[in-house]
Design a protein around this motif. Structure first.
Motif, short mmCIF file in Angstrom:
data_model
loop_
_atom_site.label_atom_id
_atom_site.label_comp_id
_atom_site.label_asym_id
_atom_site.label_seq_id
_atom_site.Cartn_x
_atom_site.Cartn_y
_atom_site.Cartn_z
N MET B 17 47.82 23.65 31.20
CA MET B 17 48.36 25.02 31.26
C MET B 17 47.46 25.99 30.52
SD MET B 17 50.56 26.75 32.67
CE MET B 17 51.14 28.43 32.61
N GLU B 18 46.86 25.54 29.43
CA GLU B 18 45.90 26.41 28.73
C GLU B 18 44.76 26.78 29.67
OE1 GLU B 18 46.41 24.02 24.52
OE2 GLU B 18 44.44 24.82 25.01
N GLU B 19 44.29 25.79 30.40
CA GLU B 19 43.18 26.05 31.33
C GLU B 19 43.62 26.97 32.46
OE1 GLU B 19 40.06 25.14 30.90
OE2 GLU B 19 40.63 24.18 29.02
N PHE B 20 44.87 26.77 32.93
CA PHE B 20 45.38 27.65 33.98
C PHE B 20 45.42 29.09 33.50
CE2 PHE B 20 45.91 24.22 36.48
CZ PHE B 20 47.07 23.47 36.40
N ILE B 21 45.84 29.29 32.25
CA ILE B 21 45.94 30.64 31.70
C ILE B 21 44.54 31.25 31.56
CG2 ILE B 21 46.58 31.98 29.66
CD1 ILE B 21 48.97 30.07 29.33
N TYR B 22 43.59 30.47 31.10
CA TYR B 22 42.22 30.98 31.00
C TYR B 22 41.70 31.38 32.38
CZ TYR B 22 42.06 28.79 26.38
OH TYR B 22 42.32 28.41 25.09
N PHE B 23 41.96 30.53 33.36
CA PHE B 23 41.50 30.83 34.72
C PHE B 23 42.17 32.08 35.25
CE2 PHE B 23 39.80 30.40 38.78
CZ PHE B 23 40.80 30.46 39.73
N HIS B 24 43.47 32.20 34.97
CA HIS B 24 44.20 33.38 35.41
C HIS B 24 43.62 34.63 34.77
CE1 HIS B 24 47.38 36.41 34.61
NE2 HIS B 24 47.66 36.20 35.88
N ASP B 25 43.35 34.57 33.47
CA ASP B 25 42.78 35.74 32.78
C ASP B 25 41.42 36.10 33.35
OD1 ASP B 25 44.08 34.85 29.47
OD2 ASP B 25 45.02 35.72 31.24
N PHE B 26 40.62 35.08 33.60
CA PHE B 26 39.28 35.29 34.15
C PHE B 26 39.36 35.96 35.52
CE2 PHE B 26 35.01 34.52 35.34
CZ PHE B 26 34.99 33.86 36.56
N THR B 27 40.20 35.44 36.39
CA THR B 27 40.34 35.99 37.73
C THR B 27 40.93 37.39 37.68
OG1 THR B 27 40.77 33.75 38.48
CG2 THR B 27 41.19 35.49 40.05
N MET B 28 41.87 37.61 36.76
CA MET B 28 42.50 38.93 36.66
C MET B 28 41.48 39.96 36.21
SD MET B 28 45.28 40.29 37.40
CE MET B 28 46.49 39.01 37.51
N ILE B 74 32.41 33.10 44.84
CA ILE B 74 31.85 31.81 44.41
C ILE B 74 32.13 31.60 42.93
CG2 ILE B 74 29.69 30.57 44.00
CD1 ILE B 74 28.65 31.87 46.60
N GLN B 75 32.03 32.68 42.15
CA GLN B 75 32.31 32.58 40.71
C GLN B 75 33.76 32.21 40.45
OE1 GLN B 75 31.18 36.19 38.52
NE2 GLN B 75 30.04 34.72 37.29
N ILE B 76 34.65 32.69 41.28
CA ILE B 76 36.06 32.34 41.13
C ILE B 76 36.30 30.92 41.61
CG2 ILE B 76 38.39 32.86 41.90
CD1 ILE B 76 37.57 35.78 42.14
N ALA B 77 35.59 30.51 42.66
CA ALA B 77 35.85 29.20 43.27
C ALA B 77 35.49 28.04 42.35
CB ALA B 77 35.08 29.07 44.58
N PHE B 78 34.42 28.19 41.58
CA PHE B 78 33.98 27.06 40.75
C PHE B 78 35.04 26.60 39.76
CE2 PHE B 78 30.08 25.36 41.81
CZ PHE B 78 29.18 26.33 42.25
N PRO B 79 35.55 27.46 38.88
CA PRO B 79 36.58 26.97 37.97
C PRO B 79 37.87 26.59 38.68
CG PRO B 79 36.23 29.33 37.67
CD PRO B 79 35.19 28.87 38.60
N SER B 80 38.14 27.25 39.80
CA SER B 80 39.36 26.94 40.52
C SER B 80 39.34 25.51 41.05
CB SER B 80 39.52 27.93 41.68
OG SER B 80 40.61 27.56 42.48
N LEU B 81 38.24 25.15 41.71
CA LEU B 81 38.15 23.80 42.27
C LEU B 81 38.03 22.76 41.17
CD1 LEU B 81 35.86 24.49 45.33
CD2 LEU B 81 38.26 23.85 45.36
N LEU B 82 37.35 23.13 40.08
CA LEU B 82 37.22 22.20 38.96
C LEU B 82 38.60 21.83 38.42
CD1 LEU B 82 35.00 20.96 37.09
CD2 LEU B 82 35.42 22.88 35.58
#
Lengths: 105, 227
Positions: B17-28, B74-82
């Motif tokens: 969940m921490e990683e999800f939040i980081y990813f969400h913040d990054f994408t936002m 592409i920048q969004i896709a990398f952490p998302s797929l990871l």
């Protein structure tokens, strides 16, 4: 003990807290529960239904081929007991008794 | 649990969940940047009073507005797929917990140490009078899991489709009769986590909450022994 909880424990089993008392958390973690059915590459995805069922069937077949005392069969037994909900196991055991189990063993 | 007027996520209770939040913040951040850029140019364009006079193509600008969005995606896709593949890694679990949905309560089965203990817990929602102000969230019994231990959760149902959810842990799995859905979670802190059934399952669908407590491993054993 609350009425909503059932614990079944074999006779003579030492309570886990007593067994692990005096150990640090790290040591407890090392000896922990730690049986986890190993990752099976035949079932890599989220759906583990077949993993549970296959282990049950494999155990039944192993026992019929090699006898109940054959130790390697316990691998399958442990796997299905850890993976399968109790209700499913009871249902399949009943089907086996009634000769209505859907798989030819 | 969420508090009144909460807009963002609950505090993360698991590493995923921490990683999800980081990813969400990054994408936002990317989304807000793109949105600002587009809105500014849109407003400027509307207010400028300019009229298109036969402008038919612009190779450079069309190239730019194709390539830059592609690079952003592409920048969004990398952490998302990871993350997507990381949460599906089930090889390192230490503990198996089975979650069975019923109408209208959850039950949990934990088996330890090669059949030494099978603990089964049925968790019914507490009525409004007993809920200490946390209506629709409290149950009479709750599940305890050790923290920092990868747990393999297998979700199924006894009757109709339910969904076992814990938003603060970032996990949700449909409880489908005849199917075992596998979830992977590692609790990161000692706390109480709440969730609610997330698939319509009848009259009392809103009244079958999930309550989970993260504890240390010795406390988990004590809970199993009910000392």
């Amino acid at each position: 003990m609350s009425s909503g909880v059932e614990i079944t424990r074999p006779e003579g089993a030492i309570p886990l807290a007593q067994k692990y008392s005096g150990l640090s958390e790290e040591e407890v973690k090392k000896r922990i529960i730690a049986y986890n059915p190993p990752a099976d590459s035949r079932f890599p995805n989220q759906n583990q239904t077949k993993n549970c069922f296959q282990n049950y069937v494999d155990f039944q077949r192993c026992v019929r081929l090699r006898g109940e005392d054959y130790k390697p069969c316990q691998f399958f037994e442990r796997n299905y007991k850890f993976l399968c909900p109790t209700g499913w196991i009871e249902k399949w055991d009943e089907q086996l008794e009634n000769n209505t189990f859907p798989v030819k063993l | 649990m969420s508090s009144w007027c909460q807009l963002g996520f609950q505090d993360a209770g698991s590493y995923f969940m921490e990683e999800f939040i980081y990813f969400h913040d990054f994408t936002m951040m990317i989304i807000l940047g793109v949105l600002s850029y587009v809105v500014v140019f849109l407003v400027l364009g509307l207010l400028s009073g300019w009229v298109d006079s036969g402008f038919v193509e612009g190779q450079l600008i069309e190239f730019m507005w194709t390539i830059f969005p592609a690079l952003i995606l592409i920048q969004i896709a990398f952490p998302s797929l990871l993350l997507l593949y990381l949460i599906e890694d089930f090889s390192k679990s230490f503990l198996v917990c089975k979650v069975v949905g019923h109408q209208w309560y959850w039950s949990y089965e934990i088996k330890t140490e090669s059949s030494e203990i099978l603990a089964s817990v049925d968790c019914y929602m507490l009525p409004r009078e007993g809920a200490f102000g946390m209506r629709l969230l409290l149950t009479d019994e709750f599940l305890m899991l050790p923290i920092n231990v990868p747990v393999r959760i297998l979700v199924t149902s006894d009757d109709v489709i339910h969904s076992w959810t814990l938003p603060s842990l970032g996990i949700k799995g449909d409880a489908v009769p005849g199917r075992l859905n596998q979830l992977n979670v590692t609790l990161s802190r000692k706390a109480m986590f709440y969730g609610q059934c997330s698939e319509i399952c009848g009259a009392n669908h809103s009244f079958m909450p999930v309550m989970l407590m993260g504890v240390t491993s010795p406390q988990f054993f004590m809970w199993l022994d009910r000392l």
